[in-house]
Design a protein around this motif. Structure first.
Motif, mmCIF file in Angstrom:
data_model
loop_
_atom_site.group_PDB
_atom_site.id
_atom_site.type_symbol
_atom_site.label_atom_id
_atom_site.label_comp_id
_atom_site.label_asym_id
_atom_site.label_seq_id
_atom_site.Cartn_x
_atom_site.Cartn_y
_atom_site.Cartn_z
ATOM 1 N N ALA A 136 0.831 -1.210 0.000
ATOM 2 C CA ALA A 136 0.000 0.000 0.000
ATOM 3 C C ALA A 136 0.861 1.255 0.000
ATOM 4 C CB ALA A 136 -0.926 -0.014 1.211
ATOM 5 N N TYR A 140 1.048 3.988 -2.994
ATOM 6 C CA TYR A 140 0.753 5.398 -2.727
ATOM 7 C C TYR A 140 1.846 6.295 -3.312
ATOM 8 C CZ TYR A 140 0.763 9.791 -0.162
ATOM 9 O OH TYR A 140 0.813 11.126 0.167
ATOM 10 N N LEU A 157 -5.622 6.880 2.796
ATOM 11 C CA LEU A 157 -6.189 5.652 3.355
ATOM 12 C C LEU A 157 -7.598 5.908 3.889
ATOM 13 C CD1 LEU A 157 -3.116 4.266 5.345
ATOM 14 C CD2 LEU A 157 -3.931 3.527 3.101
ATOM 15 N N GLU A 160 -10.210 6.143 1.095
ATOM 16 C CA GLU A 160 -10.315 5.045 0.127
ATOM 17 C C GLU A 160 -11.734 4.511 -0.024
ATOM 18 O OE1 GLU A 160 -8.581 0.541 -0.522
ATOM 19 O OE2 GLU A 160 -7.224 2.081 0.248
ATOM 20 N N TYR A 187 -5.525 1.374 -2.274
ATOM 21 C CA TYR A 187 -4.305 1.034 -1.556
ATOM 22 C C TYR A 187 -4.481 -0.172 -0.642
ATOM 23 C CZ TYR A 187 -3.283 5.793 -3.105
ATOM 24 O OH TYR A 187 -3.117 6.923 -3.855
ATOM 25 N N GLN A 188 -5.576 -0.192 0.088
ATOM 26 C CA GLN A 188 -5.822 -1.282 1.023
ATOM 27 C C GLN A 188 -6.542 -2.450 0.345
ATOM 28 O OE1 GLN A 188 -6.912 0.945 5.079
ATOM 29 N NE2 GLN A 188 -7.450 2.110 3.245
ATOM 30 N N LEU A 261 -2.422 -0.404 10.102
ATOM 31 C CA LEU A 261 -2.612 -1.197 8.897
ATOM 32 C C LEU A 261 -2.347 -2.681 9.154
ATOM 33 C CD1 LEU A 261 -1.066 0.994 6.049
ATOM 34 C CD2 LEU A 261 -3.458 0.337 6.319
#
Length: 283
Positions: A136, A140, A157, A160, A187-188, A261
């Motif tokens: 992630a 980014y 984040l 998102e 990203y996640q 995360l």
């Protein structure tokens, strides 16, 4: 590997567009004499697909498009089979060779498995998985470098879910729809590998899909390269060097962000480990 496959993604967008459009036009016109691929590297994005594809393309019995990321089964599906064939070398150049391509959003696309199954049902499939926290962060910084991400990492984040709201439904409903948010800002979501792999395994038999940990590719590149060649049915080849490709340095992640995360990915990672029958030590 020749320069084009690694050069094209680094060219300025206008130059890249002109070059690719010229190749696409000629390729479509001659598509009848061009093969479909024997193997696909599906992703994940920022997990070592460029490096692995570069190693494979150095093999005398493996060939493919002049550049990585044809992106047919995700971004360009509405262009049709003739367009896709037009990206590959003609049959005179591919005779006796394995043909493959690498497009790292295939793994993530909700319709990827069905589309691949319909066109190349016998293709060998390779998926790389990387610690989703590091993936992630790397993703980014690529988006920032490309001018497509104005937010700080933590803000991106947080944004998102809202950015991606409804985008999968639009992708499923319209093969011509291109979602910049889904492409650039997941990203996640892209790091929840198990749910993506399960979609592929619902359509393809397990023996047709090889899952490679990017940590293995980095720590033991020769051995991992050999395992992939075995999977593809290609003769062993040991390269003189296994360089990393597009490796960048950037500011480290805040410890509290990494911790948060890691906690969010704990259950998705466990689901992946169960699928693999192996723990990868991500935390």
């Amino acid at each position: 590997m020749s320069g084009l496959a690694e050069l094209i993604p680094t060219l300025p967008d206008p130059v890249r567009a002109v070059l690719r459009n010229a190749v696409w036009t000629y390729g479509r016109a001659t598509s009848a004499v061009r093969p479909l691929p024997d193997f696909l590297i599906l992703g994940a994005q920022k997990a070592g697909t460029t490096a692995l594809y570069s190693y494979l393309r150095r093999h005398p019995s493996i060939t493919g498009p002049s550049w990585k990321e044809v992106s047919y089964f995700d971004r360009h599906y509405a262009r049709g089979e003739a367009w896709y064939r037009g990206n590959f070398p003609n049959k005179a150049r591919t005779r006796g060779k394995l043909v493959g391509e690498a497009s790292p959003s295939y793994l993530f696309h909700p319709l990827g498995p069905q589309r691949v199954r319909e066109l190349v049902p016998e293709a060998r499939l390779i998926a790389l998985v990387r610690d989703p926290v590091d993936r992630a962060h790397s993703h980014y910084h690529d988006e920032v470098a490309l001018g497509r991400e104005p937010l700080l990492f933590e803000s991106a984040l947080a944004a998102e879910d809202e950015r991606l709201r409804g985008e999968v439904e639009r992708l499923v409903a319209d093969p011509r729809y291109f979602s910049r948010e889904w492409w650039s800002h997941a990203y996640q979501a892209r790091g929840r590998y198990a749910e993506q792999l399960e979609r592929w395994l619902a359509v393809f038999p397990q023996e047709q899909l090889l899952i490679v940990a990017s940590d293995d590719l980095a720590a033991e590149p020769a051995e991992t390269h050999a395992r992939v060649l075995d999977f593809l049915g290609a003769a062993h080849q040991r390269l003189d060097a296994y360089p990393r490709v597009y490796e960048r340095e950037y500011q480290p992640m805040k410890p509290e962000t990494r911790e948060r995360l890691a906690a969010e990915f704990d259950q998705p990672n466990r689901r992946l480990y169960e699928l693999l029958g192996r723990e990868l030590g991500w935390s």
